[in-house]
Write an enzyme that holds these catalytic residues in place. Structure first.
Site, PDB file in Angstrom:
ATOM      1  N   ASP A 130       7.102  19.889   6.335  1.00 31.22           N
ATOM      2  CA  ASP A 130       6.432  19.079   5.306  1.00 31.22           C
ATOM      3  C   ASP A 130       7.383  18.937   4.129  1.00 31.22           C
ATOM      4  O   ASP A 130       7.548  19.876   3.337  1.00 31.22           O
ATOM      5  CB  ASP A 130       5.132  19.746   4.856  1.00 31.22           C
ATOM      6  CG  ASP A 130       4.044  19.729   5.922  1.00 31.22           C
ATOM      7  OD1 ASP A 130       4.378  19.760   7.124  1.00 31.22           O
ATOM      8  OD2 ASP A 130       2.849  19.686   5.558  1.00 31.22           O
ATOM      9  N   LYS A 178      -2.234  12.847   6.680  1.00 31.61           N
ATOM     10  CA  LYS A 178      -2.674  14.181   6.272  1.00 31.61           C
ATOM     11  C   LYS A 178      -3.079  14.188   4.799  1.00 31.61           C
ATOM     12  O   LYS A 178      -2.224  14.168   3.918  1.00 31.61           O
ATOM     13  CB  LYS A 178      -1.568  15.213   6.514  1.00 31.61           C
ATOM     14  CG  LYS A 178      -1.949  16.632   6.068  1.00 31.61           C
ATOM     15  CD  LYS A 178      -0.817  17.622   6.329  1.00 31.61           C
ATOM     16  CE  LYS A 178      -1.139  18.999   5.753  1.00 31.61           C
ATOM     17  NZ  LYS A 178      -0.052  19.979   5.997  1.00 31.61           N
ATOM     18  N   LYS A 237       1.640  12.269   4.001  1.00 31.01           N
ATOM     19  CA  LYS A 237       0.706  13.256   3.446  1.00 31.01           C
ATOM     20  C   LYS A 237       0.486  12.961   1.969  1.00 31.01           C
ATOM     21  O   LYS A 237       1.422  12.600   1.254  1.00 31.01           O
ATOM     22  CB  LYS A 237       1.303  14.647   3.670  1.00 31.01           C
ATOM     23  CG  LYS A 237       0.553  15.813   3.073  1.00 31.01           C
ATOM     24  CD  LYS A 237       1.284  17.116   3.424  1.00 31.01           C
ATOM     25  CE  LYS A 237       0.709  18.318   2.693  1.00 31.01           C
ATOM     26  NZ  LYS A 237       1.446  19.572   3.007  1.00 31.01           N
TER      27      LYS A 237
END
Length: 318
Positions: free
Chosen positions: A155, A254, A218
């Protein structure tokens, strides 16, 4: 996880005339909050689906091997076994989608999950998380170390300044280099939407991130003042849909930060179903970034099964 997004060449024409009708998006988001939630067995089914999409996360300065091991145990056993048996779901292999930690704790998580005999992937934040205010060389080195330690998902965080100053070529190149540093590990790109200024910037950053090869986009680090919100979610999902129409490549979504209740989790699932379709309702294309959400989901399932509210000792591992 799903197949990789190979990305595309930088196509600035896709974002050059973007306009987001903010009042319309906000009105739609307000309607989303009023959606009637599902009840009974339907609610339990949606909640178990949410469990399988959780990136169970600990990103604290006082993380130690012991609390990471505990997190990994919970990742493998997210819902108490007797509750799953009551729902006839005890043999379905329900686990969370991934365990997410800092790079320094990746080895602890990998070893704990290996010892538990499960194949849950370890995700690591990297690239100067959470601020992104580190040199690119440092970001790339951190990514490579996390992969070397055993992380199968990375991430990353973007440099918000590149968005705020309209340096789209620079943003594309930074994310592309991060993608290369990830190697075989899937890459989720954190946009930190609460710091991008406008919804138009959120859309543009989403498109650039996908062009550069992000496997997921995300919303947030969870450390910003404003994290995952429904207006931002709508804009990012419509960017994902447009990218899919343009390229045929599916990119995951996400939301992360501030998602604490079972009702919120179900609402996010319903929104994904409405905007992207049932195909996205899998851990391969949808994740919920959360640290405390699982506790509330397990409480709701406990109430559904037993008809009473859980006491603290009833869910000791929550």
């Amino acid at each position: 996880m799903a197949g990789r997004n190979p990305g595309t060449e930088l196509e600035l024409g896709w974002i050059s005339k973007v306009h987001v009708n903010r009042p319309a998006v906000v009105r739609h988001a307000e309607q989303i909050k009023k959606w009637r939630t599902v009840k009974g067995n339907w609610q339990a089914a949606w909640l178990l689906k949410a469990v399988t999409c959780i990136d169970l996360t600990t990103l604290s300065g006082d993380d130690t091997p012991s609390n990471v091991h505990r997190l990994c145990f919970k990742a493998k056993h997210p819902i108490r076994e007797d509750l799953l048996k009551a729902l006839d779901m005890h043999d379905k292999g329900i686990t969370v989608g991934a365990v997410c930690v800092y790079p320094a704790r990746v080895t602890d998580a990998v070893n704990a999950l290996k010892a538990a005999g499960c194949n849950i992937p370890v995700a690591s934040v990297a690239a100067g998380f959470p601020s992104g205010q580190t040199p690119l060389e440092t970001k790339l080195a951190e990514i490579k170390l996390a992969v070397e330690y055993g992380a199968r998902e990375i991430d990353i965080v973007i440099s918000r300044s590149l968005v705020l100053t309209g340096q789209w070529e620079g943003l594309y190149e930074e994310i592309r280099q991060c993608r290369e540093a990830c190697g075989e590990a899937h890459m989720k790109t954190i946009l930190a939407t609460g710091e991008l200024g406008t919804l138009a910037n959120v859309y543009k950053a989403s498109m650039i991130a996908m062009m550069a090869g992000s496997d997921f986009i995300k919303t947030s680090t969870g450390k910003e003042v404003e994290n995952a919100t429904f207006p931002v979610g709508v804009v990012m999902m419509r960017a994902i849909r447009e990218f899919y129409w343009q390229t045929g490549n599916k990119v995951g979504f996400k939301p992360a930060g501030g998602i604490r209740t079972a009702k919120e989790a179900i609402t996010w699932l319903m929104l994904v179903k409405e905007e992207l379709g049932v195909e996205w309702l899998t851990p391969e294309l949808f994740r919920l970034g959360a640290s405390s959400l699982l506790e509330d989901i397990e409480k709701q399932i406990f109430y559904h099964v037993t008809g009473s509210y859980a006491l603290q000792h009833d869910l000791a591992m929550a």
